[in-house]
Design a protein around this motif. Structure first.
Motif, PDB file in Angstrom:
ATOM      1  N   HIS A 166     -15.654   2.655  -5.393  1.00 30.95           N
ATOM      2  CA  HIS A 166     -16.160   3.341  -6.586  1.00 30.95           C
ATOM      3  C   HIS A 166     -16.796   4.679  -6.201  1.00 30.95           C
ATOM      4  O   HIS A 166     -16.607   5.689  -6.894  1.00 30.95           O
ATOM      5  N   ALA A 167     -17.575   4.685  -5.081  1.00 31.03           N
ATOM      6  CA  ALA A 167     -18.187   5.930  -4.611  1.00 31.03           C
ATOM      7  C   ALA A 167     -17.129   6.940  -4.167  1.00 31.03           C
ATOM      8  O   ALA A 167     -17.384   8.152  -4.179  1.00 31.03           O
ATOM      9  N   MET A 168     -15.943   6.457  -3.782  1.00 30.73           N
ATOM     10  CA  MET A 168     -14.841   7.325  -3.352  1.00 30.73           C
ATOM     11  C   MET A 168     -13.894   7.641  -4.511  1.00 30.73           C
ATOM     12  O   MET A 168     -12.758   8.080  -4.288  1.00 30.73           O
ATOM     13  N   ASN A 169     -14.356   7.420  -5.737  1.00 30.75           N
ATOM     14  CA  ASN A 169     -13.534   7.639  -6.942  1.00 30.75           C
ATOM     15  C   ASN A 169     -12.265   6.790  -6.916  1.00 30.75           C
ATOM     16  O   ASN A 169     -11.184   7.255  -7.306  1.00 30.75           O
ATOM     17  N   GLY A 170     -12.411   5.576  -6.449  1.00 34.74           N
ATOM     18  CA  GLY A 170     -11.284   4.653  -6.400  1.00 34.74           C
ATOM     19  C   GLY A 170     -11.631   3.330  -7.037  1.00 34.74           C
ATOM     20  O   GLY A 170     -12.719   3.149  -7.595  1.00 34.74           O
ATOM     21  N   THR A 171     -10.693   2.395  -6.966  1.00 36.59           N
ATOM     22  CA  THR A 171     -10.906   1.060  -7.525  1.00 36.59           C
ATOM     23  C   THR A 171     -10.315   0.017  -6.587  1.00 36.59           C
ATOM     24  O   THR A 171      -9.440   0.312  -5.770  1.00 36.59           O
ATOM     25  N   VAL A 172     -10.798  -1.210  -6.714  1.00 38.84           N
ATOM     26  CA  VAL A 172     -10.211  -2.353  -6.022  1.00 38.84           C
ATOM     27  C   VAL A 172     -10.048  -3.461  -7.053  1.00 38.84           C
ATOM     28  O   VAL A 172     -10.906  -3.666  -7.907  1.00 38.84           O
ATOM     29  N   SER A 173      -8.935  -4.167  -6.969  1.00 39.99           N
ATOM     30  CA  SER A 173      -8.676  -5.218  -7.949  1.00 39.99           C
ATOM     31  C   SER A 173      -7.929  -6.367  -7.302  1.00 39.99           C
ATOM     32  O   SER A 173      -7.234  -6.202  -6.286  1.00 39.99           O
ATOM     33  N   LEU A 174      -8.108  -7.546  -7.885  1.00 35.77           N
ATOM     34  CA  LEU A 174      -7.351  -8.725  -7.481  1.00 35.77           C
ATOM     35  C   LEU A 174      -6.093  -8.756  -8.348  1.00 35.77           C
ATOM     36  O   LEU A 174      -6.162  -9.030  -9.542  1.00 35.77           O
ATOM     37  N   GLU A 175      -4.958  -8.461  -7.733  1.00 35.71           N
ATOM     38  CA  GLU A 175      -3.720  -8.354  -8.497  1.00 35.71           C
ATOM     39  C   GLU A 175      -3.169  -9.723  -8.872  1.00 35.71           C
ATOM     40  O   GLU A 175      -2.716  -9.943  -9.983  1.00 35.71           O
ATOM     41  N   LYS A 176      -3.190 -10.645  -7.914  1.00 38.55           N
ATOM     42  CA  LYS A 176      -2.690 -11.991  -8.202  1.00 38.55           C
ATOM     43  C   LYS A 176      -3.258 -12.962  -7.179  1.00 38.55           C
ATOM     44  O   LYS A 176      -3.642 -12.580  -6.074  1.00 38.55           O
ATOM     45  N   THR A 177      -3.315 -14.224  -7.549  1.00 46.68           N
ATOM     46  CA  THR A 177      -3.787 -15.261  -6.634  1.00 46.68           C
ATOM     47  C   THR A 177      -3.234 -16.613  -7.053  1.00 46.68           C
ATOM     48  O   THR A 177      -3.022 -16.872  -8.254  1.00 46.68           O
ATOM     49  N   SER A 178      -2.955 -17.439  -6.083  1.00 48.61           N
ATOM     50  CA  SER A 178      -2.487 -18.807  -6.303  1.00 48.61           C
ATOM     51  C   SER A 178      -2.700 -19.567  -5.010  1.00 48.61           C
ATOM     52  O   SER A 178      -3.244 -19.019  -4.039  1.00 48.61           O
ATOM     53  N   ASP A 179      -2.288 -20.828  -4.993  1.00 48.14           N
ATOM     54  CA  ASP A 179      -2.438 -21.593  -3.757  1.00 48.14           C
ATOM     55  C   ASP A 179      -1.437 -21.155  -2.687  1.00 48.14           C
ATOM     56  O   ASP A 179      -1.423 -21.695  -1.580  1.00 48.14           O
ATOM     57  N   MET A 180      -0.622 -20.134  -3.038  1.00 46.57           N
ATOM     58  CA  MET A 180       0.333 -19.590  -2.068  1.00 46.57           C
ATOM     59  C   MET A 180      -0.161 -18.257  -1.484  1.00 46.57           C
ATOM     60  O   MET A 180       0.518 -17.662  -0.644  1.00 46.57           O
ATOM     61  N   GLY A 181      -1.325 -17.800  -1.925  1.00 50.46           N
ATOM     62  CA  GLY A 181      -1.861 -16.557  -1.384  1.00 50.46           C
ATOM     63  C   GLY A 181      -2.451 -15.651  -2.440  1.00 50.46           C
ATOM     64  O   GLY A 181      -2.444 -15.958  -3.636  1.00 50.46           O
ATOM     65  N   SER A 182      -2.980 -14.506  -1.988  1.00 42.50           N
ATOM     66  CA  SER A 182      -3.638 -13.550  -2.887  1.00 42.50           C
ATOM     67  C   SER A 182      -3.214 -12.136  -2.515  1.00 42.50           C
ATOM     68  O   SER A 182      -2.782 -11.869  -1.388  1.00 42.50           O
ATOM     69  N   GLU A 183      -3.376 -11.236  -3.484  1.00 41.37           N
ATOM     70  CA  GLU A 183      -3.088  -9.824  -3.234  1.00 41.37           C
ATOM     71  C   GLU A 183      -4.199  -8.959  -3.835  1.00 41.37           C
ATOM     72  O   GLU A 183      -4.530  -9.089  -5.011  1.00 41.37           O
ATOM     73  N   PHE A 184      -4.771  -8.108  -2.995  1.00 42.55           N
ATOM     74  CA  PHE A 184      -5.776  -7.144  -3.426  1.00 42.55           C
ATOM     75  C   PHE A 184      -5.175  -5.746  -3.357  1.00 42.55           C
ATOM     76  O   PHE A 184      -4.375  -5.447  -2.467  1.00 42.55           O
ATOM     77  N   LEU A 185      -5.587  -4.885  -4.289  1.00 45.99           N
ATOM     78  CA  LEU A 185      -5.036  -3.533  -4.351  1.00 45.99           C
ATOM     79  C   LEU A 185      -6.161  -2.510  -4.370  1.00 45.99           C
ATOM     80  O   LEU A 185      -7.062  -2.552  -5.204  1.00 45.99           O
ATOM     81  N   LEU A 186      -6.080  -1.562  -3.406  1.00 47.09           N
ATOM     82  CA  LEU A 186      -6.983  -0.410  -3.377  1.00 47.09           C
ATOM     83  C   LEU A 186      -6.264   0.783  -3.972  1.00 47.09           C
ATOM     84  O   LEU A 186      -5.089   1.023  -3.673  1.00 47.09           O
ATOM     85  N   SER A 187      -6.965   1.544  -4.811  1.00 45.06           N
ATOM     86  CA  SER A 187      -6.365   2.716  -5.439  1.00 45.06           C
ATOM     87  C   SER A 187      -7.326   3.900  -5.319  1.00 45.06           C
ATOM     88  O   SER A 187      -8.497   3.801  -5.689  1.00 45.06           O
ATOM     89  N   PHE A 188      -6.819   5.023  -4.759  1.00 47.59           N
ATOM     90  CA  PHE A 188      -7.635   6.225  -4.586  1.00 47.59           C
ATOM     91  C   PHE A 188      -6.877   7.431  -5.127  1.00 47.59           C
ATOM     92  O   PHE A 188      -5.657   7.521  -5.007  1.00 47.59           O
ATOM     93  N   ASP A 189      -7.621   8.368  -5.714  1.00 46.35           N
ATOM     94  CA  ASP A 189      -7.012   9.636  -6.121  1.00 46.35           C
ATOM     95  C   ASP A 189      -6.671  10.443  -4.878  1.00 46.35           C
ATOM     96  O   ASP A 189      -7.512  10.599  -3.977  1.00 46.35           O
ATOM     97  N   LEU A 190      -5.454  10.953  -4.806  1.00 46.53           N
ATOM     98  CA  LEU A 190      -5.015  11.717  -3.646  1.00 46.53           C
ATOM     99  C   LEU A 190      -5.686  13.091  -3.625  1.00 46.53           C
ATOM    100  O   LEU A 190      -5.815  13.755  -4.645  1.00 46.53           O
ATOM    101  N   ASP A 191      -6.124  13.500  -2.448  1.00 44.73           N
ATOM    102  CA  ASP A 191      -6.657  14.842  -2.233  1.00 44.73           C
ATOM    103  C   ASP A 191      -5.924  15.401  -1.024  1.00 44.73           C
ATOM    104  O   ASP A 191      -6.358  15.242   0.121  1.00 44.73           O
ATOM    105  N   LEU A 192      -4.767  16.049  -1.258  1.00 46.81           N
ATOM    106  CA  LEU A 192      -3.898  16.493  -0.177  1.00 46.81           C
ATOM    107  C   LEU A 192      -4.486  17.693   0.546  1.00 46.81           C
ATOM    108  O   LEU A 192      -5.120  18.555  -0.054  1.00 46.81           O
ATOM    109  N   MET A 193      -4.227  17.739   1.869  1.00 49.30           N
ATOM    110  CA  MET A 193      -4.620  18.896   2.662  1.00 49.30           C
ATOM    111  C   MET A 193      -3.596  20.010   2.458  1.00 49.30           C
ATOM    112  O   MET A 193      -2.399  19.773   2.554  1.00 49.30           O
ATOM    113  N   PRO A 194      -4.009  21.227   2.174  1.00 55.60           N
ATOM    114  CA  PRO A 194      -3.057  22.332   2.035  1.00 55.60           C
ATOM    115  C   PRO A 194      -2.313  22.588   3.337  1.00 55.60           C
ATOM    116  O   PRO A 194      -2.831  22.341   4.425  1.00 55.60           O
TER     117      PRO A 194
END
Length: 571
Positions: free
Chosen positions: A414-442
């Motif tokens: 959140h401090a990095m202007n991003g988010t983290v979320s639990l995309e899916k979960t079951s007894d077969m595993g879980s998936e977490f997703l990090l999302s950040f706004d890109l700040d490309l180097m010129p």
């Protein structure tokens, strides 16, 4: 309105306050009523006075019993209902009725015609207070004002208004005087007690707040000291293992060095989580974006867990899509910390299968997913996994760590202007997703990253291990390093020689780094504008350093060799 229910904590405390005040005033009330009754019996027939005095004393005793019951309930932790409060105020109303009846009886005995409007106001006020509409002691204050003013008005009316052309009767003079004095004194004492109680409570709150603030400051100072004392040797451990890995080692020695490095990195992650938790609570977490190669960060983060994954027989997979830019402006350390926490959880809760990390770039966003084949997260816990100290419990998996990982990932992203979320979960595993706004180097910035060859760097540091470590790292870049162990020595060198960059510790024997940077910027030569990179084992001092607007970059110890070199080239 009179429906039975339990009193709220606020309602109960208000009732308790009134009952305790009533107990304190009980002796005074009885003494005044007894003295008044004896005096009036010298003027009026005894049956009139006793018909008021006896019921009033009985009601006062009942009131006293209820007040003691309320106090006992408080001491024993018993929750009272509205019926007790209603009973308490019905007695109060009945006492008011007795006073009204006495005044009316004496007026009739003297041949006066009472004006009933004040009595009706008095009784209606008492009935109002006796209902469950009464919520707190503030309304009781209003009741007392109306009650007492009405009684005073009745007495003054009988003396000065009803018979203005004749001499007032003795009982009216005496009774009105006593009523005025008593009720004014009683009201003053009541309100004065409320004032004193509120002031005492306010003082208690202020004292408690100051004590809590002092404890927070002591905790912050302790954590700051622990941070410095642990990060400094950890910087040496991780730094020299990197140096040792560049030397000629046997296969066995190489494995041992990797084990030392992995253990040190595990300790670094735990330490960072604990210290960053303190920084987040005090809103002092600092984000320092630098030119970052996401591929290197993910590779390095994954290597942290290779040994543990190998022991458990788990495969680690990394896929970085071509859409991910080579250079992104992002806090490399924080990004690695977030990814490492997610990988650590994935490896810990996975018994077989694999942990996959995938990075892509879509719509100006950097997306990093961590997918595992572990036990998953129970449905009832999905809403609280990002809370502090929340951990998924499983009988076959031991509980380790601090329970801060996902909470920190959420707040850091959140401090990095991003988010983290639990995309899916079951007894077969879980998936977490990090999302950040890109700040490309010129592209131009890519071309300006020159080598450090023959650059003159002043390294200000009092710890011999750190001096030796940085010197070894920079030798490979053919840098000319000059060392200073105190702020005084550094200023002397800066007045005599010219440098290209300064590396400065924020905790020196003779001064702090933020004071030293002011002295550097006040120099009367070219070194006044020299780029300064702060190296600190106390990340919480970063905010203080930035407030002085003097440092070009700030790096937390333990410092990674690649990050230090990249930052030097960028500056």
């Amino acid at each position: 309105m009179l429906q039975e229910r339990q009193l709220t904590k606020l309602e109960f405390m208000d009732l308790l306050e009134l009952s305790q005040a009533g107990i304190v005033r009980m002796k005074t009330r009885v003494a005044l009523m007894t003295g008044l009754g004896i005096t009036l019996m010298l003027i009026f027939p005894a049956w009139i006075i006793l018909s008021w005095y006896v019921p009033t004393i009985i009601l006062d005793l009942l009131n006293f019993r209820v007040q003691k019951f309320i106090n006992n309930a408080h001491s024993k932790g018993i929750v009272l209902g509205t019926s007790v409060r209603n009973y308490y105020f019905v007695i109060s109303w009945a006492e008011s009725f007795c006073i009204c009846a006495l005044v009316i009886a004496m007026s009739v005995y003297e041949g006066q015609i009472p004006h009933f409007i004040p009595y009706i106001i008095l009784l209606c006020t008492s009935i109002y207070v006796a209902t469950s509409v009464f919520q707190n002691a503030h309304l009781m204050t209003g009741h007392l004002i109306l009650h007492n003013i009405t009684l005073i008005f009745i007495s003054v009316r009988d003396v000065y208004i009803t018979y203005p052309m004749t001499d007032t009767v003795i009982w009216a003079q005496l009774f009105s005087s006593l009523l005025v004095v008593y009720f004014l004194a009683d009201s003053y004492l009541f309100f004065h007690k409320i004032h004193l109680d509120r002031r005492a409570k306010s003082q208690e709150i202020d004292d408690a707040r100051q004590y809590a603030e002092s404890l927070i400051k002591q905790k912050s100072d302790l954590i700051s000291a622990i941070s410095h004392e642990l990060r400094t040797p950890l910087n040496g451990i991780l730094g020299f293992t990197q140096v040792i890995q560049t030397t000629r080692l046997t296969q066995k020695q190489h494995e041992y060095v990797e084990l030392i490095q992995n253990s040190g990195k595990d300790l670094q992650l735990i330490l960072s989580n604990i210290l960053d938790s303190e920084s987040l609570e005090q809103d002092r977490l600092q984000i320092n974006p630098v030119k970052t190669d996401v591929r290197l960060v993910l590779n390095r983060s994954l290597k942290f867990f290779e040994t543990l994954a190998l022991e458990k027989g788990i495969d680690l997979k990394l896929t970085v899509d071509k859409s991910v830019p080579n250079a992104i402006l992002i806090d490399e350390t924080r990004l690695a910390q977030c990814v490492s926490n997610l990988i650590a959880n994935a490896v810990h809760y996975t018994q077989k299968g694999c942990v996959s990390i995938k990075a892509t770039a879509q719509s100006n966003k950097l997306l990093i997913s961590v997918l595992d084949t572990g036990i998953g997260i129970q449905q009832q816990n999905t809403d609280r996994i990002f809370e502090k100290f929340a951990q998924e419990k499983h009988q076959k998996i031991s509980q380790t760590g601090t329970g801060l990982g996902l909470w920190l990932v959420k707040n850091i992203t959140h401090a990095m202007n991003g988010t983290v979320s639990l995309e899916k979960t079951s007894d077969m595993g879980s998936e977490f997703l990090l999302s950040f706004d890109l700040d490309l180097m010129p592209d131009k910035m890519e071309k300006t990253l020159n080598s450090l060859k023959n650059k003159r760097i002043l390294h200000i540091e009092d710890t011999e291990t750190n001096l030796m470590l940085v010197n070894l790292w920079l030798q490979e870049q053919h840098v000319i390093v000059t060392e200073a162990k105190t702020g005084k020595d550094a200023i002397t060198l800066l007045k005599q020689e010219t440098f290209d960059i300064i590396l400065c510790d924020l905790h020196l024997p003779d001064c702090i780094g933020t004071r030293l940077i002011k002295q550097i910027r006040a120099l009367q030569n070219d070194n006044a504008t020299i780029p300064v990179i702060a190296l600190t084992a106390q990340p919480e001092k970063v905010t203080e350093a930035n407030a002085n607007n003097g440092f070009n970059q700030i790096l937390s110890k333990p410092v990674d060799q690649g990050l230090l070199i990249a930052t030097l080239k960028q500056v």
